[in-house]
Design an enzyme around this catalytic site. Sequence first.
Site, PDB file in Angstrom:
ATOM      1  N   LYS A  22       0.838  -1.202   0.000  1.00  0.00           N
ATOM      2  CA  LYS A  22       0.000   0.000   0.000  1.00  0.00           C
ATOM      3  C   LYS A  22       0.872   1.251   0.000  1.00  0.00           C
ATOM      4  CE  LYS A  22      -1.676   1.794   3.890  1.00  0.00           C
ATOM      5  NZ  LYS A  22      -1.672   3.263   4.079  1.00  0.00           N
ATOM      6  N   ASN A  23       1.870   1.281   0.864  1.00  0.00           N
ATOM      7  CA  ASN A  23       2.668   2.493   1.039  1.00  0.00           C
ATOM      8  C   ASN A  23       3.617   2.754  -0.128  1.00  0.00           C
ATOM      9  OD1 ASN A  23       1.438   3.099   3.468  1.00  0.00           O
ATOM     10  ND2 ASN A  23       2.984   2.046   4.693  1.00  0.00           N
ATOM     11  N   CYS A 116      -4.558  13.259  12.826  1.00  0.00           N
ATOM     12  CA  CYS A 116      -5.248  11.967  12.744  1.00  0.00           C
ATOM     13  C   CYS A 116      -5.106  11.283  14.082  1.00  0.00           C
ATOM     14  CB  CYS A 116      -4.671  11.105  11.620  1.00  0.00           C
ATOM     15  SG  CYS A 116      -2.999  10.566  11.920  1.00  0.00           S
ATOM     16  N   ARG A 121       1.356  14.983  12.831  1.00  0.00           N
ATOM     17  CA  ARG A 121       2.076  14.807  11.572  1.00  0.00           C
ATOM     18  C   ARG A 121       1.968  16.041  10.672  1.00  0.00           C
ATOM     19  NH1 ARG A 121       0.905   8.874   9.240  1.00  0.00           N
ATOM     20  NH2 ARG A 121      -1.237   9.588   9.164  1.00  0.00           N
ATOM     21  N   ASP A 304       4.727   0.860  12.333  1.00  0.00           N
ATOM     22  CA  ASP A 304       3.516   0.178  11.868  1.00  0.00           C
ATOM     23  C   ASP A 304       3.415  -1.261  12.359  1.00  0.00           C
ATOM     24  OD1 ASP A 304       2.557   2.390  10.606  1.00  0.00           O
ATOM     25  OD2 ASP A 304       3.040   1.749   8.580  1.00  0.00           O
ATOM     26  N   ARG A 396      -8.424  -0.064   4.824  1.00  0.00           N
ATOM     27  CA  ARG A 396      -7.484   0.899   4.244  1.00  0.00           C
ATOM     28  C   ARG A 396      -6.147   0.244   3.911  1.00  0.00           C
ATOM     29  NH1 ARG A 396      -5.780   4.502   7.996  1.00  0.00           N
ATOM     30  NH2 ARG A 396      -4.563   5.333   6.255  1.00  0.00           N
TER      31      ARG A 396
END
Length: 417
Positions: A22-23, A116, A121, A304, A396
């Site tokens: 994803k990233n 968030c 951030r 993560d 997500r």
Amino acid sequence: MEKILITGGKKLSGMVKISGSKNASLPILVATLLTDEDCVVKNVPHLQDVETILALLRILGKRISHHNKRIRISSTYRLDSEAPYELVKKMRASILVMGPLLGRLGRVRASLPGGCAIGARPINLHLRGFRKLGAKASFERGYVQLDAPRLHGANIYLDFPSVGATENLMMAATRARGRTVIENAASEPEIKDLANFLNKMGAKIKGAGTNIIEIEGVSVLSGTVHEVIPDRIETGTFMVAAAVTVGNVAIRGADPEHLEAVITKLREAGAKITVNNKEIKVTSGKNLRATDIETIPYPGFPTDMQAQWMVLMSLTKGTSIITETVFENRFLHVGELQRMGSNIQVKGNSAIVKGVPKLSGAPVMATDLRASAALILAALAAEGRTEIFGVHHLDRGYEDIEKKLKRLGARIKRVKE
């Protein structure tokens, strides 16, 4: 709304195939804004974040076609230079359009992303770098406007090796006049994958994957075909899933080099890990050892994977200390793990985890993407049934996670609330 029901206590066993990252996919898809020619990106996971970035690309003037995990991106008409609030608010990574639009059009207007659940951030590193490249910034009604008739190369030092800032500045610098050097750059595998994609388009980037990246600007970039790297966080999550359920899992399509810190720590905790090319086998017994970690930028232990590691440490013998240095508010999952029986005490940016003999199923609420994965791991290991609410976070970043876990023997299903 949906929730996930898990009946725990089943050892995971079998083989799982890892999806594309994803990233890595998100900045690569955004980088197609740098050309009018067709680009094909393969091994893109089907995720909500990917759909959000594709929706933004459509608004900006791109045509998208899907075929399985293969996405073709073409130009339709003149590019728009505004990234609207409606999409940026859904996903912070939407601000990555700033770099390519500024480099391509000399202007961009983007909604500020705000904070968030895991921390504020701010984007000050992005803006400071754009100013170094010659852009002028102005702010109005929650939007930032950047203008630069022609970017010029510059020496940029990042106070923190931000992944997003490195990606944004690298994309902008590909179209700047002259040479740009980014020092203290992020060195994650996703940065290197983006650089590989850009170089295939005709960019001149050296040093990606190290903390010094050099970019020689070019006047035009072309279309290309690229395959996204495997998702290292999904890989790590399944590795911990095998360990926490005392299982035996073969993880295929992974890149072990991207997970050396996690592999080292799992071995230190007592799990048996065998690496063979693109396959990682994880076998675990019951007597895992408490093992401290500290999250730091790559190649250190990834933030993560912090929540997933906390679940594993909750069921080991002894006491471990988990220190979070990347985000200031990333222990929101602690309260939910405590509901399931974990013994965790938070002091500042550290969590002291005392292992317990077992966890018990309970209704819990996911607070962010990786917390969702952690609660699934806890539920798999727990006695009884767990209800996990807020699972939209999961969609997500994890492709077909319920199906993959079912194939490994998990008793898991998604239902409407």
